[in-house]
Design an enzyme around this catalytic site. Structure first.
Site, PDB file in Angstrom:
ATOM      1  CG  ASP A  35      56.252 -61.743 -18.662  1.00 14.24           C
ATOM      2  OD1 ASP A  35      56.949 -60.991 -17.953  1.00 14.24           O
ATOM      3  OD2 ASP A  35      55.163 -61.383 -19.180  1.00 14.24           O
ATOM      4  CB  ILE A  36      51.039 -63.311 -18.145  1.00 12.16           C
ATOM      5  CG1 ILE A  36      49.696 -63.947 -18.395  1.00 12.16           C
ATOM      6  CG2 ILE A  36      50.958 -61.796 -18.183  1.00 12.16           C
ATOM      7  CD1 ILE A  36      48.680 -63.710 -17.286  1.00 12.16           C
ATOM      8  CG  ASN A  93      62.071 -53.139 -16.248  1.00 10.10           C
ATOM      9  OD1 ASN A  93      63.007 -52.702 -16.913  1.00 10.10           O
ATOM     10  ND2 ASN A  93      61.166 -53.972 -16.746  1.00 10.10           N
ATOM     11  CB  VAL A 102      55.030 -56.643 -10.799  1.00 12.47           C
ATOM     12  CG1 VAL A 102      54.656 -57.472  -9.579  1.00 12.47           C
ATOM     13  CG2 VAL A 102      54.044 -56.883 -11.947  1.00 12.47           C
ATOM     14  CG  HIS A 106      60.128 -58.911 -11.605  1.00 11.10           C
ATOM     15  ND1 HIS A 106      59.521 -57.949 -10.835  1.00 11.10           N
ATOM     16  CD2 HIS A 106      60.035 -58.496 -12.880  1.00 11.10           C
ATOM     17  CE1 HIS A 106      59.066 -56.988 -11.621  1.00 11.10           C
ATOM     18  NE2 HIS A 106      59.379 -57.286 -12.874  1.00 11.10           N
ATOM     19  CG  HIS A 108      61.765 -59.171 -17.235  1.00  9.97           C
ATOM     20  ND1 HIS A 108      60.475 -59.204 -17.727  1.00  9.97           N
ATOM     21  CD2 HIS A 108      61.781 -58.181 -16.300  1.00  9.97           C
ATOM     22  CE1 HIS A 108      59.746 -58.279 -17.120  1.00  9.97           C
ATOM     23  NE2 HIS A 108      60.520 -57.633 -16.254  1.00  9.97           N
TER      24      HIS A 108
HETATM   25  P1  5GP Z   1      58.070 -55.176 -14.863  1.00 10.19           P
HETATM   26  O1  5GP Z   1      57.573 -54.114 -15.791  1.00 10.19           O
HETATM   27  O2  5GP Z   1      57.541 -54.978 -13.475  1.00 10.19           O
HETATM   28  O3  5GP Z   1      59.543 -55.387 -14.920  1.00 10.19           O
HETATM   29  O4  5GP Z   1      57.480 -56.534 -15.432  1.00 10.19           O
HETATM   30  C1  5GP Z   1      56.363 -57.180 -14.930  1.00 10.19           C
HETATM   31  C2  5GP Z   1      56.107 -58.384 -15.802  1.00 10.19           C
HETATM   32  O5  5GP Z   1      55.127 -59.179 -15.186  1.00 10.19           O
HETATM   33  C3  5GP Z   1      55.576 -58.039 -17.201  1.00 10.19           C
HETATM   34  O6  5GP Z   1      56.470 -58.560 -18.177  1.00 10.19           O
HETATM   35  C4  5GP Z   1      54.213 -58.714 -17.256  1.00 10.19           C
HETATM   36  O7  5GP Z   1      53.922 -59.307 -18.508  1.00 10.19           O
HETATM   37  C5  5GP Z   1      54.312 -59.760 -16.165  1.00 10.19           C
HETATM   38  N1  5GP Z   1      53.050 -60.072 -15.525  1.00 10.19           N
HETATM   39  C6  5GP Z   1      52.112 -59.188 -15.105  1.00 10.19           C
HETATM   40  N2  5GP Z   1      51.078 -59.829 -14.543  1.00 10.19           N
HETATM   41  C7  5GP Z   1      51.387 -61.153 -14.604  1.00 10.19           C
HETATM   42  C8  5GP Z   1      50.693 -62.332 -14.175  1.00 10.19           C
HETATM   43  O8  5GP Z   1      49.601 -62.299 -13.615  1.00 10.19           O
HETATM   44  N3  5GP Z   1      51.306 -63.519 -14.410  1.00 10.19           N
HETATM   45  C9  5GP Z   1      52.522 -63.604 -15.008  1.00 10.19           C
HETATM   46  N4  5GP Z   1      53.035 -64.812 -15.194  1.00 10.19           N
HETATM   47  N5  5GP Z   1      53.199 -62.505 -15.429  1.00 10.19           N
HETATM   48  C10 5GP Z   1      52.626 -61.298 -15.227  1.00 10.19           C
END
Ligand code: 5GP
Length: 118
Positions: A35-36, A93, A102, A106, A108
């Protein structure tokens, strides 16, 4: 293709190699990368390579082989980063109430320290 799937989401771009990622492991149907914006010492995302929006979409519509590869990769990552002994947390999520940022399914995987209670 699922009509509601946004092909321009950031994970779709990673899958098309349009933007880079720090790959951890992959198999035929799934990819794991860092994760970034890590929320724990270990914070890895695992995604299917096909376009599923969220957990519900994936579990409803993915093939048995896609699901098998996906969950096998989750477990291989856990073993690879050596958190199988001390433990970890898996989160997915979904949608607006789940605050999914996103719209590509996915999970985490978080670990590397005591994560506290939810
Ligand atoms: P969500 O809120 O959709 O469950 O989590 C999306 C995750 O994607 C977040 O933890 C965020 O830090 C990660 N993320 C967003 N953009 C990028 C990216 O460009 N590269 C990577 N590796 N992770 C990302």
């Amino acid at each position: 293709m699922n009509k509601l799937y946004d092909t321009n989401n950031i994970f779709a771009k990673i899958l098309r190699s349009e933007i880079p990622c720090n790959k951890i492991l992959e198999n035929h149907h799934a990819l794991a990368f860092s994760d970034i914006n890590p929320q724990a010492p270990i914070h890895i995302l695992i995604i299917p390579k096909s376009p599923y929006i969220n957990f519900y979409d994936f579990t409803k519509n993915a093939s048995i082989n896609e699901m098998k590869d996906f969950w096998n990769l989750v477990n291989e990552v856990i073993e690879f980063v050596k958190i199988n002994r001390d433990g970890f947390r898996i989160i997915t999520n979904s949608g607006s109430d789940g605050n999914q940022d996103v719209p590509h399914f996915h999970v985490h995987v978080l670990g590397g320290k005591n994560l506290g209670r939810m």
